[in-house]
Design an enzyme around this catalytic site. Sequence first.
Site, PDB file in Angstrom:
ATOM      1  N   GLY A 178      93.506  38.918  -9.326  1.00 38.62           N
ATOM      2  CA  GLY A 178      93.247  37.759  -8.988  1.00 38.62           C
ATOM      3  C   GLY A 178      94.393  36.386  -9.376  1.00 38.62           C
ATOM      4  O   GLY A 178      93.663  35.079  -9.581  1.00 38.62           O
ATOM      5  N   GLY A 179      95.359  36.571 -10.265  1.00 36.64           N
ATOM      6  CA  GLY A 179      96.262  36.008 -10.754  1.00 36.64           C
ATOM      7  C   GLY A 179      95.703  35.307 -11.753  1.00 36.64           C
ATOM      8  O   GLY A 179      95.952  33.685 -12.181  1.00 36.64           O
ATOM      9  N   SER A 239      97.743  43.750 -10.774  1.00 33.26           N
ATOM     10  CA  SER A 239      98.231  42.799 -10.973  1.00 33.26           C
ATOM     11  C   SER A 239      97.649  41.771 -12.617  1.00 33.26           C
ATOM     12  O   SER A 239      98.277  41.571 -13.235  1.00 33.26           O
ATOM     13  CB  SER A 239      97.621  42.242  -9.612  1.00 33.26           C
ATOM     14  OG  SER A 239      98.315  40.413  -9.749  1.00 33.26           O
TER      15      SER A 239
END
Length: 547
Positions: free
Chosen positions: A122-123, A205
């Site tokens: 989710g960055g 991520s």
Amino acid sequence: MLVHLTVLAVLATIASARQVVIDLGYAQYRGQALPNGIAQWLGIRYAAPPLGPLRFSAPQDPTEIDGVQDAAQHGPLCIPTEVYPIPDGTSEDCLFLDVYAPIRFRGVTFKPLPVFVWIQGGGFNSNGNPYYNGTGLIQASNMGIVIVTFNYRVGPYGFLSSAEVVKDGSINNGLKDQIKVLQWVQKHISEFGGDPNHVVIGGDSAGAASVTLLLSAYNGRDDGLFHAAAAESQSFAPMFTIDEAQFCYDNLVFRTGCNSAADTLACLRSLDIATLQRENIATPLPGAQEPPLYFYAPVVDDDLVPDYTYRLFLQGRFIKVPVIFGDVTNEGTTFVPQSLTSTAQANTFLQAQFPALTPTHLSRINSYYNLQNINLTSPSLFPNSTPYWRPTSNAYGDIRYICPGLAMSTAYANARTPSWNYHYAVQDPEDEASGLGVYHVVEINAIWGPENIWFSETVGNPPPESYFTSNRDIVPVMQGYWTSFIRSFDPNPYRFPGSPRWGVWDGDGEGFQRLFVRTEETRMESVPPGQRERCEYLISIGVELTQ
């Protein structure tokens, strides 16, 4: 097979009657026994609510809770950046975890099971991969693992940094939430049948970025919290120092009207959550012209995060455990605007994400990715996009994801520690036609099973339809490699029958060998010379870009 399923159903019924209650000392939780022989405990509190004086503070132990708590619903997600009003299903009080485990019975001796702790992405600005159902992976492991998933603070709630926060709060709290979960696992996972001496962390991520940050935390100090790691699309964003991140804090203070307070941090803590969230927005980073995709992020704090990730790994300052790194083919397509109409616009986008990019860097990148002489009169290869989209996507994907993964595998090979690398290239017909290709984090559908992926209108993406049809056979292949790695620290011993052996990455000469994953075509491949050349350059400037 029918007899086996009947036995499982009987066992599940018996376990359900026993209410699957776990005593954690500070609280008791009643889980759910499922008909498939697996039990789940949802919404277990692993830290105190980070509210009031604990806003912008390190996670604290949960206080004792009287009575038996019903662990039948997930806890709320942590509040994301740049979303107002506050989305339903999110809360500042969000430090909860879920546990999935094969049903076991008290009084019967069992061997403790390996544990997989999943760190969602989710960055660092949202909880982007929440609530994944662990039952599919457990079944793929022949009922041989325990799974833990959890939420952690993001945006300013997890990553606000400044001199004021250093003095009266804590830095990098989202990462400290993750460490708190790993400490919780060490203390409590045996109650669920898990082995605290056999813990594998994984994530995609920002979750994979978290894996690399945990591997290099405290200069690679090994506190025994985990024993192997799998990073999918390891994300190397630029990192500020605490001093450089001061502008984020100052801007938030001014936007909320706390600049006139004698104690600005106390003022921020006193704000009601709606007022604070309304000002939780992204602005351009210093030296950039546009806001980045992800505004808040971990900072170099000379402690938990002692240096840039590239430098830490190049200097050998990381925990030496078996690791998996890897990427998808088209890492950048979901991030880059499809409307880019010039080299200047492409460079502006790249520089917004990496403000330290210089004209010299960009000139070299433009040459590598053919961004200098694009003919706009030629039709685009893909609908709703310009000819600049895919080259810019390729550049961004390499800078942030693919090249860091190759560098990490090489660092482990140089440290003579087992390392495996993969290239996930499973093609979905609709995504290939649209130009998205094999897009960022799509491989989670194969690892978890598409039916176990949670998504909503605002979080996550639905699995490509082909994962239920033409690409369904890739699911047991990926699950075989992953569950084998979780069970044995090696993706090969328990891999799916007929799957090729996944060779280690040795990092020397022709040794840049990785697993090419595609339905009915999975095999070992060499990294193409062109990609190696591009990555050698991008890795060489990684510290300059503060990655």
